[in-house]
Structure formats: C-alpha cells, structure tokens
Design a protein around this motif. Structure first.
Motif, mmCIF file in Angstrom:
data_model
loop_
_atom_site.group_PDB
_atom_site.id
_atom_site.type_symbol
_atom_site.label_atom_id
_atom_site.label_comp_id
_atom_site.label_asym_id
_atom_site.label_seq_id
_atom_site.Cartn_x
_atom_site.Cartn_y
_atom_site.Cartn_z
ATOM 1 N N TYR A 231 0.839 -1.189 0.000
ATOM 2 C CA TYR A 231 0.000 0.000 0.000
ATOM 3 C C TYR A 231 0.874 1.239 0.000
ATOM 4 O O TYR A 231 1.633 1.479 0.938
ATOM 5 N N HIS A 246 -10.379 -4.603 -1.382
ATOM 6 C CA HIS A 246 -10.333 -5.922 -0.732
ATOM 7 C C HIS A 246 -10.517 -5.763 0.772
ATOM 8 O O HIS A 246 -11.395 -6.398 1.391
ATOM 9 N N SER A 247 -9.704 -4.888 1.352
ATOM 10 C CA SER A 247 -9.688 -4.730 2.802
ATOM 11 C C SER A 247 -11.057 -4.323 3.347
ATOM 12 O O SER A 247 -11.516 -4.846 4.360
ATOM 13 N N THR A 252 -10.409 -7.175 6.298
ATOM 14 C CA THR A 252 -9.055 -7.606 6.622
ATOM 15 C C THR A 252 -8.151 -6.373 6.598
ATOM 16 O O THR A 252 -8.180 -5.626 5.622
ATOM 17 N N PRO A 253 -7.368 -6.142 7.651
ATOM 18 C CA PRO A 253 -6.471 -4.982 7.630
ATOM 19 C C PRO A 253 -5.496 -5.058 6.448
ATOM 20 O O PRO A 253 -5.073 -6.161 6.067
ATOM 21 N N ILE A 254 -5.156 -3.895 5.905
ATOM 22 C CA ILE A 254 -4.281 -3.854 4.728
ATOM 23 C C ILE A 254 -2.932 -4.514 5.020
ATOM 24 O O ILE A 254 -2.399 -5.241 4.177
ATOM 25 N N LEU A 257 -3.155 -8.105 4.494
ATOM 26 C CA LEU A 257 -3.208 -8.451 3.064
ATOM 27 C C LEU A 257 -1.811 -8.389 2.460
ATOM 28 O O LEU A 257 -1.422 -9.266 1.678
#
Ligand code: TYM
Length: 330
Positions: A231, A246-247, A252-254, A257
């Motif tokens: 990120y 997605h997050s 889901t925390p970045i 991921l």
C-alpha cells in the motif's frame, strides 16, 4: 440518540463501488447507533436534464439499492427529497445567508464546468440545497466520501452564521469520512476518483454488474511496472486501490493483506479482489431483484419515510422561519 443525514443522487440505474464503500457501507453500520435519515436527493439530480420516466425509475432504483445494501426502514428513515418541500424552502433561506464568492469557491462546481457540464444556476446553488438537506434534520453526523468534504464545510459555515444571528437555530454537523475507503479510485486511472460521470466503463464497477463484467474490469485494472504488492498511494495508486477494496469488503487490515500477498503477483491480487467483490455483491444483487419486483411496496416505503422526515423537517424549518420574521399562520 444522535442524528445522521446522508443522501445520494439518483443519476444512474446502478450505484457504483465508490458510492458503496465510501458511503452506503457506513450508512448501514451507523444506523445501529444513530437515528439515521437517508435521502434519495432527486432535486439535486435535476441539475442534469433527464427523461422523466428515467428519473422516476432511477429514484426507485436508488431507494431499492439503499435497502438491498442493508438500510433497514424499520430503523432508519428513507426519504425522497422532493416529497419534503421544506428542503427547497430552507435552501432559499440559506441562499440569502450565502455570500456569492463563497458559493463561487466550490471546487466540484468548477470541476463539472471544466469537464463540459452545462452550468445552470441549480448546479451553482447545489451545495446550498445540500446544506439544507443536512440542517433540516439537526444532523450531528454526515457520512460521505472525501469528495463531499468542501460541501460539508460550507454547511457548517452556514449553520454557524445563522446561529450567530439567531442562537440555537441549527445543529452544526460533522462530516464522517472514513480514511481509506472515502475515495475509491477509477480502475483505469487510479489517480482520479471512481465517478459515474467521469470514469470510463472499464474504470467503474456498477453494483449491478454481473460477475463476469466485474471480474473483467478488475483484471484489466491499471497497476504499475513493479511487482511488489504494498500500500503506497503515491507510488502505487492502482495496487493501493485494489488493496482498499479488498480490505473494506473482507474486513481484513491492509497490513495483513500485504503479508498474505508476499511473493505473489498482481494477477493473484486481482483474482482475489474480483472474488471478494463478486461474493459481496451477489446477495446485494439478489435482494435488489426481489425489491424491484414489488414497486408498489417500494413506493410505500419511500412515502412513509418521507412523511416521517417531514415531521422533523417542518419543526426545524419553523425555527428559522420565525426567527427571520416571516409571519406565522394563525
Ligand atoms: P453522490 O450522489 O455523487 O455520491 C453519493 C455518495 O458516494 C460518495 N462517493 C464516493 N466515495 C468514495 N469513493 C468514490 N469514488 C465516491 N464517489 C462517490 C459520495 O461522497 C457520497 O457520499 N452532493 C451529494 C449528495 C447529497 C448529500 C446531501 C450527501 C445531497 N445532499 C446531504 C450528504 C448529505 C452527491 O452528489 O453525492
């Protein structure tokens, strides 16, 4: 309980992923704790000329998408702006408290003109009507995407100005803008926001796109020549946008991921983002189909919500009406 107001324009048959992640997802979460009013702002949509039958259909579809996304009409008030005439009346009263130069500083108006939209006066005064939407419900909080921040500032300025003349007239609202998902970017041009009017077809995901189209659009998303999945909005806007999508949808925390995708390629990321989006939108789309099968019920929900909204709006408008010296009905 504290109040919320927010709204979307019925300018298309389908909301897009930016509307969903930047606003609707938060509306649904916030209705648990707040007394929420969610409007289909059809008068705002009139700043662009649309066939009447098309506008009617879009207003119903926009309301249906609020419900399909999880707005619960038993908990929140779903209203149609044109069914509550107090909005236009307050808009005028606020216009008389707005400096011309102040209205003239609104960047969204300038952007739209720069992009070739024809400028009617309604488009120019649009932020004042938006301020009226919010102030009419004594809203404490306004959940919106990043692009509405300046309009919220104007709303606060107007509320404070009127309160300066007539203390206690309005509640001064705060913007509720969630970091990260407040600006979902165009998949083809990840330095520009995803936008109904400006994005290309491939750049924008409609909530009602079928799974194949969604997958195709995500797989064609513009990324960068590196290989690393991390990120970094400035250096890697495309990849960052996919991570945000997605997050937000998978909760889901970045950082998690980034770890999960270590050593994997952009193709893997895109494949998984497509799966997550399709899975999230499947129940949305089937609920939408059910809701649209019963337009009479939909109209009933919109009318009942608007009647309820009007009860609140007329009291708040009454405060300013009297304060200004407009004669009361006897
Ligand atoms: P509108 O109809 O353009 O957009 C509806 C909501 O979606 C958000 N949004 C986005 N969020 C993240 N990423 C994006 N790419 C993206 N694109 C749009 C917007 O910020 C908005 O929250 N003026 C408003 C409608 C309005 C309103 C109001 C909103 C009228 N009165 C009162 C709040 C309160 C607008 O045009 O939104």
């Amino acid at each position: 309980r504290q109040r919320i107001f927010s709204g979307m324009q019925p300018t298309s048959d389908s909301l897009h992923l930016g509307n969903y992640l930047g606003a609707l997802v938060n509306w649904v979460a916030l209705q648990e704790e707040y007394d929420a009013f969610y409007g289909v702002v059809d008068l705002h949509a009139l700043t662009v000329q649309t066939e009447p039958a098309v506008l009617r259909e879009r207003s119903r579809r926009t309301a249906a998408q609020y419900l399909a996304g999880g707005v619960d009409p038993a908990r929140s008030t779903l209203m149609l702006q044109s069914m509550v005439p107090e909005h236009t009346e307050l808009s005028w009263l606020l216009a008389c408290h707005t400096a011309f130069g102040e209205a003239n500083r609104m960047t969204q108006f300038k952007d739209k003109i720069a992009k070739g939209q024809s400028a009617n006066v309604g488009l120019f005064t649009y932020p004042i009507l938006m301020a009226a939407d919010i102030l009419l419900y004594d809203a404490d909080l306004v959940p919106v995407g990043e692009d509405q921040r300046q309009h919220l500032e104007l709303t606060r300025d107007l509320a404070e100005r009127v309160n300066g003349r007539f203390p206690g007239t309005f509640v001064v609202p705060d913007a509720y803008i969630v970091k990260g998902s407040a600006k979902i970017m165009d998949l083809q041009d990840p330095t520009a926001k995803m936008s109904k009017s400006l994005s290309s077809d491939l750049g924008l995901i409609d909530l009602l796109d079928d799974p194949k189209r969604i997958t195709k659009k995500i797989k064609s998303a513009v990324t960068d020549p590196e290989r690393e999945i991390r990120y970094d909005v400035d250096a890697k806007p495309g990849v960052s946008n996919l991570l945000v999508i997605h997050s937000t949808l998978s909760a889901t925390p970045i950082a998690e991921l980034e770890r999960a995708f270590e050593g994997k390629g952009y193709g893997d990321l895109k494949g998984e983002v497509a799966e997550v989006v399709v899975a999230a939108l499947e129940p949305f789309q089937s609920r939408m189909a059910e809701l649209m099968a019963d337009p009479a019920e939909l109209d009933r929900i919109i009318t009942a919500g608007s009647d309820k909204a009007r009860e609140v709006a007329s009291v708040v408008l009454g405060r300013l009406h009297d304060a200004l010296g407009l004669l009361p009905r006897v």
